[in-house]
Write an enzyme that holds these catalytic residues in place. Sequence first.
Site, short mmCIF file in Angstrom:
data_model
loop_
_atom_site.label_atom_id
_atom_site.label_comp_id
_atom_site.label_asym_id
_atom_site.label_seq_id
_atom_site.Cartn_x
_atom_site.Cartn_y
_atom_site.Cartn_z
N ASP A 36 32.43 56.04 47.38
CA ASP A 36 32.15 56.46 46.00
C ASP A 36 33.04 55.79 44.96
O ASP A 36 33.04 56.18 43.80
CB ASP A 36 32.32 57.98 45.89
CG ASP A 36 31.25 58.72 46.66
OD1 ASP A 36 30.19 58.12 46.93
OD2 ASP A 36 31.47 59.89 46.98
N HIS A 239 46.55 30.54 50.09
CA HIS A 239 45.85 31.72 49.58
C HIS A 239 46.49 33.01 50.07
O HIS A 239 45.80 33.99 50.34
CB HIS A 239 44.36 31.66 49.97
CG HIS A 239 43.61 30.61 49.22
ND1 HIS A 239 42.36 30.17 49.57
CD2 HIS A 239 43.93 29.89 48.12
CE1 HIS A 239 41.96 29.23 48.74
NE2 HIS A 239 42.88 29.04 47.84
N ASP A 256 51.89 32.86 41.99
CA ASP A 256 50.71 32.35 41.28
C ASP A 256 50.00 33.58 40.73
O ASP A 256 49.36 34.32 41.48
CB ASP A 256 49.82 31.57 42.25
CG ASP A 256 48.63 30.91 41.56
OD1 ASP A 256 48.31 31.30 40.43
OD2 ASP A 256 48.02 30.01 42.18
N ASP A 267 46.29 31.06 34.34
CA ASP A 267 46.50 30.75 35.76
C ASP A 267 47.83 29.99 35.85
O ASP A 267 47.88 28.80 35.56
CB ASP A 267 45.32 29.90 36.25
CG ASP A 267 45.42 29.54 37.73
OD1 ASP A 267 46.32 30.04 38.41
OD2 ASP A 267 44.57 28.75 38.19
N HIS A 346 45.76 20.16 48.15
CA HIS A 346 44.75 20.59 47.17
C HIS A 346 44.75 19.62 46.00
O HIS A 346 45.58 18.71 45.93
CB HIS A 346 45.01 22.03 46.71
CG HIS A 346 46.37 22.26 46.09
ND1 HIS A 346 46.69 21.87 44.82
CD2 HIS A 346 47.49 22.85 46.59
CE1 HIS A 346 47.94 22.23 44.54
NE2 HIS A 346 48.45 22.82 45.61
N HIS A 350 41.90 22.31 37.82
CA HIS A 350 40.49 22.71 37.71
C HIS A 350 40.27 23.16 36.27
O HIS A 350 41.23 23.46 35.55
CB HIS A 350 40.16 23.83 38.71
CG HIS A 350 41.15 24.97 38.68
ND1 HIS A 350 41.12 25.97 37.75
CD2 HIS A 350 42.25 25.23 39.46
CE1 HIS A 350 42.11 26.81 37.96
NE2 HIS A 350 42.84 26.38 38.98
N HIS A 357 38.41 29.48 38.05
CA HIS A 357 37.89 28.16 38.38
C HIS A 357 36.63 28.03 37.54
O HIS A 357 35.55 28.44 37.95
CB HIS A 357 37.58 28.04 39.89
CG HIS A 357 38.81 28.06 40.73
ND1 HIS A 357 38.77 28.11 42.09
CD2 HIS A 357 40.12 28.01 40.39
CE1 HIS A 357 40.02 28.11 42.56
NE2 HIS A 357 40.85 28.06 41.55
N GLU A 380 48.57 21.57 38.39
CA GLU A 380 49.27 22.37 39.39
C GLU A 380 49.59 21.62 40.69
O GLU A 380 49.14 22.00 41.77
CB GLU A 380 48.45 23.61 39.73
CG GLU A 380 46.98 23.36 40.04
CD GLU A 380 46.25 24.65 40.44
OE1 GLU A 380 46.74 25.33 41.35
OE2 GLU A 380 45.21 24.94 39.84
N TYR A 384 54.25 21.60 50.05
CA TYR A 384 54.36 22.73 50.97
C TYR A 384 54.82 22.18 52.31
O TYR A 384 54.07 21.50 53.00
CB TYR A 384 52.99 23.42 51.10
CG TYR A 384 52.35 23.67 49.76
CD1 TYR A 384 52.64 24.81 49.02
CD2 TYR A 384 51.49 22.72 49.19
CE1 TYR A 384 52.08 25.02 47.77
CE2 TYR A 384 50.92 22.91 47.95
CZ TYR A 384 51.23 24.06 47.23
OH TYR A 384 50.68 24.25 45.99
N ARG A 402 54.91 25.18 44.05
CA ARG A 402 53.84 24.76 43.13
C ARG A 402 54.29 25.13 41.73
O ARG A 402 54.94 26.16 41.53
CB ARG A 402 52.51 25.46 43.46
CG ARG A 402 51.39 25.08 42.50
CD ARG A 402 49.97 25.45 43.00
NE ARG A 402 49.74 26.87 43.17
CZ ARG A 402 49.71 27.50 44.33
NH1 ARG A 402 49.90 26.83 45.45
NH2 ARG A 402 49.52 28.80 44.40
N GLU A 404 52.43 25.38 38.01
CA GLU A 404 51.08 25.34 37.43
C GLU A 404 51.10 25.81 35.98
O GLU A 404 51.59 26.90 35.68
CB GLU A 404 50.14 26.26 38.24
CG GLU A 404 48.75 26.38 37.64
CD GLU A 404 47.79 27.17 38.53
OE1 GLU A 404 48.25 28.07 39.26
OE2 GLU A 404 46.58 26.88 38.47
#
Length: 434
Positions: A36, A239, A256, A267, A346, A350, A357, A380, A384, A402, A404
């Site tokens: 619910d 991610h 991030d 971002d 990567h 973007h 994105h 960005e 790594y 990173r 960005e």
Amino acid sequence: MQQQEFRRRRQELMNLMGEGSVAVLAAAPERVRNRDVQYRFRQDSDFQYLTGFPEPEAVLVLVPGRSQGECVLFCRERDPDREVWDGPRAGQDGAVRDHGADDAFPVDDIDDILPGLLEGKDKVYCMLGVDPDFDHSLFGWVNQIRARARAGARAPGEFVALEHHLHEMRLLKSQEEIATMRRAAQVAASAHRRAMEVTRPGMSEYQVEAEFQAIFRRHNGEQAYLPIVGGGANGCILHYVNNDAVLNDGDLLLIDAGCELDCYASDITRTFPVNGRFSGEQRAVYDIVLEAQRRAIEAVVPGAHWNRPHEEAVQVLTRGLKDLGLLAGDLDGLIESEAYRPFFMHRTGHWLGMDVHDVGDYKLDGQWRELEPGMVMTVEPGLYISRNVPDVPARWHDIGIRIEDDVAVTREGYEVLSEGAPKDGDEIEALMRG
Ligand code: GLY
Ligand code: MN
Ligand code: MN
């Protein structure tokens, strides 16, 4: 966003569509999280872009040249019983009075009314393939007209992808949109600053994440996406979103996190030492990523092609990996063979806008497109150094970095919308010393 901005966008789209056409676009549905419990409602970005109408169960129909009004909105009727539970609805009067519709009908009557708006038109602009149920309804409305062909009814003969025109429009932001994105980036930048101020060894990643949530909500913002708050090895997981580990003395923390305001995203990524002091190895890698990012940002100018910032970043990162001894060989050859990919897997950015994105083509006729004033993108680069990459000495392990920023293309060059978040290594250390 002012009503006149939504009106201007609809007019521009109708000019592109031309006479003899009609556009049909559905609002986002409400989404269930579990049983619910629902997610907070977030309007579909395309629907929001053209209407600003904040409710589910709505359909926008644009009919260029319709004498009773070109902008038709189907939406929920007022319902005093439901409104006790869920709050007020605009209803048809509100849709016209407050939301710029020329004409509004109950969404429950759409099967009776919409075929009449499609009849005699040549083309239907729509988002096919996004929502199969809506596609099914749309074909049903068209088939209703076909069924009356012998009575002289003429159904549209062509379905055209609405996104070609609409997403090209969304790619080029107005001054008002840039101003909203600047605010979203400022809020997120202030949260990154706060994270640097409060982080200490022994805290948990989620405790740092909480600072972002508090600051975003304090500005009536939302998380633009699930934030990544990754200490140590977690910073090498692109991610990572669990955000539930303890932050260790001597590790880096990669965050991030971006704020969404009025359906526009920021971002931002920053990486800093949990204890406030970079180690020699961490600082060496950090400064390579920072130089790559600065060089890439310098390439964000009108007329440069989309891939220029990425090419700049790859150049600096690969040279840096070579200087650190993590790659060996001729620089051009290493770039050509993408030898950097175990450490930088990567792309450098973007489009950014209502979606993190964001929409918009990256190539036109098979070529990287040129940057134009009004486009907004992220820059960005990262490195790594996971312990899973073979043949890397242990002193480099678990350094995930990173940096960005959100960058708008201007007439003169670029504007970094997110510049309020510190990224110079010395500046970060000074801030963390307090
Ligand atoms: N936060 C998503 C990205 O950086 O693309
Ligand atoms: Mn990004
Ligand atoms: Mn990001």
